[in-house]
Design a protein around this motif. Structure first.
Motif, PDB file in Angstrom:
ATOM      1  N   SER A 182      -5.267 -11.830   3.333  1.00  0.00           N
ATOM      2  CA  SER A 182      -6.159 -12.983   3.444  1.00  0.00           C
ATOM      3  C   SER A 182      -7.381 -12.698   4.298  1.00  0.00           C
ATOM      4  CB  SER A 182      -5.402 -14.183   4.026  1.00  0.00           C
ATOM      5  OG  SER A 182      -4.536 -14.760   3.075  1.00  0.00           O
ATOM      6  N   ASN A 183      -7.190 -12.007   5.397  1.00  0.00           N
ATOM      7  CA  ASN A 183      -8.346 -11.753   6.277  1.00  0.00           C
ATOM      8  C   ASN A 183      -8.171 -10.483   7.093  1.00  0.00           C
ATOM      9  OD1 ASN A 183      -6.388 -12.554   8.057  1.00  0.00           O
ATOM     10  ND2 ASN A 183      -7.599 -14.162   9.039  1.00  0.00           N
ATOM     11  N   GLY A 184      -7.519  -9.483   6.516  1.00  0.00           N
ATOM     12  CA  GLY A 184      -7.301  -8.240   7.242  1.00  0.00           C
ATOM     13  C   GLY A 184      -7.269  -7.062   6.294  1.00  0.00           C
ATOM     14  N   SER A 185      -6.635  -5.981   6.734  1.00  0.00           N
ATOM     15  CA  SER A 185      -6.506  -4.781   5.920  1.00  0.00           C
ATOM     16  C   SER A 185      -5.431  -3.889   6.521  1.00  0.00           C
ATOM     17  CB  SER A 185      -7.830  -4.021   5.856  1.00  0.00           C
ATOM     18  OG  SER A 185      -8.222  -3.580   7.157  1.00  0.00           O
ATOM     19  N   TRP A 186      -5.016  -2.875   5.761  1.00  0.00           N
ATOM     20  CA  TRP A 186      -4.081  -1.880   6.269  1.00  0.00           C
ATOM     21  C   TRP A 186      -4.824  -0.794   7.040  1.00  0.00           C
ATOM     22  CZ3 TRP A 186       0.903  -2.973   5.845  1.00  0.00           C
ATOM     23  CH2 TRP A 186       1.353  -3.779   4.789  1.00  0.00           C
ATOM     24  N   THR A 187      -4.082  -0.024   7.812  1.00  0.00           N
ATOM     25  CA  THR A 187      -4.679   1.185   8.372  1.00  0.00           C
ATOM     26  C   THR A 187      -4.972   2.148   7.222  1.00  0.00           C
ATOM     27  OG1 THR A 187      -2.552   2.303   8.700  1.00  0.00           O
ATOM     28  CG2 THR A 187      -3.362   0.933  10.511  1.00  0.00           C
ATOM     29  N   ILE A 188      -6.003   2.952   7.384  1.00  0.00           N
ATOM     30  CA  ILE A 188      -6.401   3.864   6.312  1.00  0.00           C
ATOM     31  C   ILE A 188      -5.267   4.813   5.942  1.00  0.00           C
ATOM     32  CG2 ILE A 188      -7.924   5.818   5.769  1.00  0.00           C
ATOM     33  CD1 ILE A 188     -10.166   4.394   7.209  1.00  0.00           C
ATOM     34  N   THR A 189      -4.503   5.261   6.938  1.00  0.00           N
ATOM     35  CA  THR A 189      -3.477   6.271   6.685  1.00  0.00           C
ATOM     36  C   THR A 189      -2.134   5.688   6.251  1.00  0.00           C
ATOM     37  OG1 THR A 189      -2.949   6.310   9.053  1.00  0.00           O
ATOM     38  CG2 THR A 189      -4.499   7.972   8.238  1.00  0.00           C
ATOM     39  N   SER A 190      -2.046   4.384   6.054  1.00  0.00           N
ATOM     40  CA  SER A 190      -0.779   3.789   5.622  1.00  0.00           C
ATOM     41  C   SER A 190      -0.288   4.361   4.298  1.00  0.00           C
ATOM     42  CB  SER A 190      -0.911   2.266   5.501  1.00  0.00           C
ATOM     43  OG  SER A 190      -0.765   1.642   6.750  1.00  0.00           O
ATOM     44  N   GLY A 191      -1.216   4.796   3.451  1.00  0.00           N
ATOM     45  CA  GLY A 191      -0.818   5.297   2.149  1.00  0.00           C
ATOM     46  C   GLY A 191      -0.166   6.662   2.151  1.00  0.00           C
ATOM     47  N   LEU A 192      -0.333   7.428   3.202  1.00  0.00           N
ATOM     48  CA  LEU A 192       0.162   8.807   3.209  1.00  0.00           C
ATOM     49  C   LEU A 192       1.649   8.931   2.863  1.00  0.00           C
ATOM     50  CD1 LEU A 192      -1.652  10.655   6.145  1.00  0.00           C
ATOM     51  CD2 LEU A 192      -1.438  11.452   3.784  1.00  0.00           C
ATOM     52  N   PRO A 193       2.552   8.240   3.551  1.00  0.00           N
ATOM     53  CA  PRO A 193       3.965   8.446   3.239  1.00  0.00           C
ATOM     54  C   PRO A 193       4.358   7.975   1.846  1.00  0.00           C
ATOM     55  CG  PRO A 193       3.709   6.597   4.744  1.00  0.00           C
ATOM     56  CD  PRO A 193       2.375   7.277   4.652  1.00  0.00           C
ATOM     57  N   PHE A 194       3.680   6.955   1.324  1.00  0.00           N
ATOM     58  CA  PHE A 194       3.994   6.479  -0.024  1.00  0.00           C
ATOM     59  C   PHE A 194       3.662   7.537  -1.074  1.00  0.00           C
ATOM     60  CE2 PHE A 194       3.770   2.444   2.205  1.00  0.00           C
ATOM     61  CZ  PHE A 194       4.774   1.702   1.608  1.00  0.00           C
ATOM     62  N   MET A 195       2.657   8.353  -0.806  1.00  0.00           N
ATOM     63  CA  MET A 195       2.244   9.353  -1.777  1.00  0.00           C
ATOM     64  C   MET A 195       3.251  10.489  -1.897  1.00  0.00           C
ATOM     65  SD  MET A 195      -1.864   9.499  -1.144  1.00  0.00           S
ATOM     66  CE  MET A 195      -2.190  10.388  -2.665  1.00  0.00           C
ATOM     67  N   ASN A 196       4.197  10.552  -0.970  1.00  0.00           N
ATOM     68  CA  ASN A 196       5.147  11.658  -0.962  1.00  0.00           C
ATOM     69  C   ASN A 196       6.598  11.180  -0.973  1.00  0.00           C
ATOM     70  OD1 ASN A 196       5.205  14.515  -0.986  1.00  0.00           O
ATOM     71  ND2 ASN A 196       5.953  14.547   1.118  1.00  0.00           N
ATOM     72  N   ALA A 197       6.825   9.901  -1.268  1.00  0.00           N
ATOM     73  CA  ALA A 197       8.181   9.341  -1.215  1.00  0.00           C
ATOM     74  C   ALA A 197       8.397   8.400  -2.397  1.00  0.00           C
ATOM     75  CB  ALA A 197       8.409   8.608   0.104  1.00  0.00           C
ATOM     76  N   PRO A 198       8.671   8.917  -3.584  1.00  0.00           N
ATOM     77  CA  PRO A 198       8.864   8.056  -4.759  1.00  0.00           C
ATOM     78  C   PRO A 198       9.981   7.042  -4.544  1.00  0.00           C
ATOM     79  CG  PRO A 198       8.649  10.346  -5.399  1.00  0.00           C
ATOM     80  CD  PRO A 198       8.775  10.335  -3.907  1.00  0.00           C
ATOM     81  N   LEU A 199       9.713   5.776  -4.876  1.00  0.00           N
ATOM     82  CA  LEU A 199      10.668   4.700  -4.625  1.00  0.00           C
ATOM     83  C   LEU A 199      11.699   4.539  -5.740  1.00  0.00           C
ATOM     84  CD1 LEU A 199       8.203   1.983  -3.269  1.00  0.00           C
ATOM     85  CD2 LEU A 199       9.848   3.305  -1.935  1.00  0.00           C
ATOM     86  N   MET A 200      11.409   5.006  -6.938  1.00  0.00           N
ATOM     87  CA  MET A 200      12.283   4.757  -8.085  1.00  0.00           C
ATOM     88  C   MET A 200      13.243   5.914  -8.372  1.00  0.00           C
ATOM     89  SD  MET A 200      11.494   1.721  -9.025  1.00  0.00           S
ATOM     90  CE  MET A 200      10.565   0.981  -7.691  1.00  0.00           C
ATOM     91  N   THR A 201      13.261   6.916  -7.510  1.00  0.00           N
ATOM     92  CA  THR A 201      14.041   8.123  -7.783  1.00  0.00           C
ATOM     93  C   THR A 201      15.505   7.821  -8.101  1.00  0.00           C
ATOM     94  OG1 THR A 201      12.600   9.419  -6.341  1.00  0.00           O
ATOM     95  CG2 THR A 201      14.774  10.347  -6.838  1.00  0.00           C
ATOM     96  N   ASN A 202      16.103   6.913  -7.342  1.00  0.00           N
ATOM     97  CA  ASN A 202      17.537   6.655  -7.468  1.00  0.00           C
ATOM     98  C   ASN A 202      17.845   5.263  -8.012  1.00  0.00           C
ATOM     99  OD1 ASN A 202      18.341   9.237  -6.354  1.00  0.00           O
ATOM    100  ND2 ASN A 202      17.645   8.435  -4.375  1.00  0.00           N
ATOM    101  N   ILE A 203      16.927   4.707  -8.792  1.00  0.00           N
ATOM    102  CA  ILE A 203      17.113   3.335  -9.280  1.00  0.00           C
ATOM    103  C   ILE A 203      18.383   3.204 -10.120  1.00  0.00           C
ATOM    104  CG2 ILE A 203      15.632   3.709 -11.299  1.00  0.00           C
ATOM    105  CD1 ILE A 203      14.736   0.793 -11.049  1.00  0.00           C
ATOM    106  N   ALA A 204      18.762   4.258 -10.837  1.00  0.00           N
ATOM    107  CA  ALA A 204      19.963   4.177 -11.673  1.00  0.00           C
ATOM    108  C   ALA A 204      21.224   3.988 -10.835  1.00  0.00           C
ATOM    109  CB  ALA A 204      20.095   5.432 -12.541  1.00  0.00           C
ATOM    110  N   GLU A 205      21.168   4.349  -9.546  1.00  0.00           N
ATOM    111  CA  GLU A 205      22.335   4.234  -8.675  1.00  0.00           C
ATOM    112  C   GLU A 205      22.595   2.797  -8.222  1.00  0.00           C
ATOM    113  OE1 GLU A 205      22.283   7.070  -5.495  1.00  0.00           O
ATOM    114  OE2 GLU A 205      21.868   8.754  -6.844  1.00  0.00           O
TER     115      GLU A 205
END
Length: 361
Positions: free
Chosen positions: A273-296
């Motif tokens: 609404s009136n803010g933003s994330w830190t610029i580097t917040s995206g770094l860990p998401f780029m190297n940690a896929p969330l759907m890897t174990n969805i079948a489990e």
């Protein structure tokens, strides 16, 4: 600082999330949020400051609890009235990505409490009224843990049957909810509404449009940003989200319509609404896929809900294809992405209640 990415490149494929996270923008230094200092001392707002009306069918109270990293989270607990001494099924709710519990997650929680569930809408770590420094940081690991910490809290509550706990994730928290359900076997059923896979969109851009060269360039920029943050003693922030200048894609207009409108979803503590994330917040998401174990998650059930006209619909379709049975994908006719944040005639609450009613026995 490395050269700025063009607006076209930003829209097509840099780190863009539900709040339109732009990589390479001119940074501003982070400032401490007044509602939370350090990891544990919180100042909670006691008056009703939600973006939706208070229901007279449920009780409400502010609560706090700690996650495994020692961060104190703030939450709204909704309890059905006239519940007597029986232990009820419970739901932990969070999202959208960059939102706070006073917005869509609180609406979902209160509505599901009206249908007989104990519900907990929480602010993620570093966000809203929850603790954690610096402010406005996202993490695939810590935010997944936030869901499990909410399950910890619910499982210890006197009104909850700890063997009947489910979770609801909205937008980017839909992907995190699926990740949490895959690792935390206490979660008996999961709903992901208007889901984003944050790792996928941050790493590959919308519709997987980012090339290997562009990904490498983004990682180079973000990696070097760490030196600037370390030198400055505070993380730099992205520019304020959802500020329209004209010519934006419709989905960005839809975000602004929700997050910037005081008649709809604006909230002063919401990043979107009136803010933003830190610029580097995206770094860990780029190297940690969330759907890897969805079948489990199987044999525990999954319900994916998405709008027919949502730009993000492909996230749920891909997750559905990767998940094992039992699973269901419900497409809401005519709905866009943000319609499932707050439009009561489009959010299928009866379906959600039936899903949890059947699967939290």
């Amino acid at each position: 600082m490395p050269h700025l990415l063009s607006r076209k490149k930003i829209i097509q494929g840099a780190i863009v999330a539900s709040a339109a996270i732009f990589v390479g923008a001119q940074p501003v230094l982070a400032q401490t949020n007044s509602t939370a200092t350090g990891g544990n001392t919180l100042r909670l707002t006691q008056e009703w400051d939600k973006t939706f009306p208070k229901s007279n069918k449920v009780g409400h109270q502010k609560v706090t609890f700690k996650n495994r990293y020692g961060i104190t989270l703030a939450a709204d607990l909704y309890l059905p009235k006239n519940r007597g001494n029986q232990r009820l099924p419970a739901l932990a709710v969070s999202g959208a990505f960059g939102a706070v519990k006073e917005q869509s997650s609180g609406l979902y929680a209160q509505t599901m409490a009206e249908r007989g569930f104990v519900t907990l809408a929480f602010d993620p770590s570093y966000t809203g009224e929850s603790g954690g420094e610096p402010r406005h940081v996202a993490s695939p690991d810590i935010n997944t843990e936030d869901f499990s910490a909410a399950v910890d809290f619910l499982g210890l509550h006197a009104s909850v049957d700890r063997e009947r706990i489910g979770i609801i994730g909205i937008c980017g928290w839909g992907g995190l909810a699926l990740n949490a359900a895959a690792v935390d076997k206490r979660i008996k059923a999961v709903v992901a509404s208007t889901m984003y896979d944050m790792s996928r969109v941050m790493s590959k851009g919308y519709n997987d449009s980012v090339t290997a060269e562009q990904r490498a360039q983004t990682l180079e920029q973000l990696s070097r940003q760490r030196w600037q943050d370390a030198e400055n003693g505070a993380p730099a922030m992205l520019p304020e989200f959802n500020v329209l200048k004209g010519g934006e894609p419709q989905f960005l207009v839809d975000y602004a319509d929700y997050y910037k409108s005081k008649k709809r979803g604006f909230h002063p503590r919401a990043i979107n609404s009136n803010g933003s994330w830190t610029i580097t917040s995206g770094l860990p998401f780029m190297n940690a896929p969330l759907m890897t174990n969805i079948a489990e998650i199987s044999p525990r059930p999954i319900l994916l809900i998405h709008g027919e006209k949502a730009h993000s619909r492909y996230f749920s379709e891909t997750a559905y294809a990767a998940a094992a049975q039992p699973k269901e994908l419900l497409i809401i006719k005519g709905a866009n992405h943000t319609d499932l944040y707050d439009q009561m005639d489009k959010i299928p609450f009866d379906k959600i209640a039936d899903f949890f009613g059947k699967n939290l026995k």
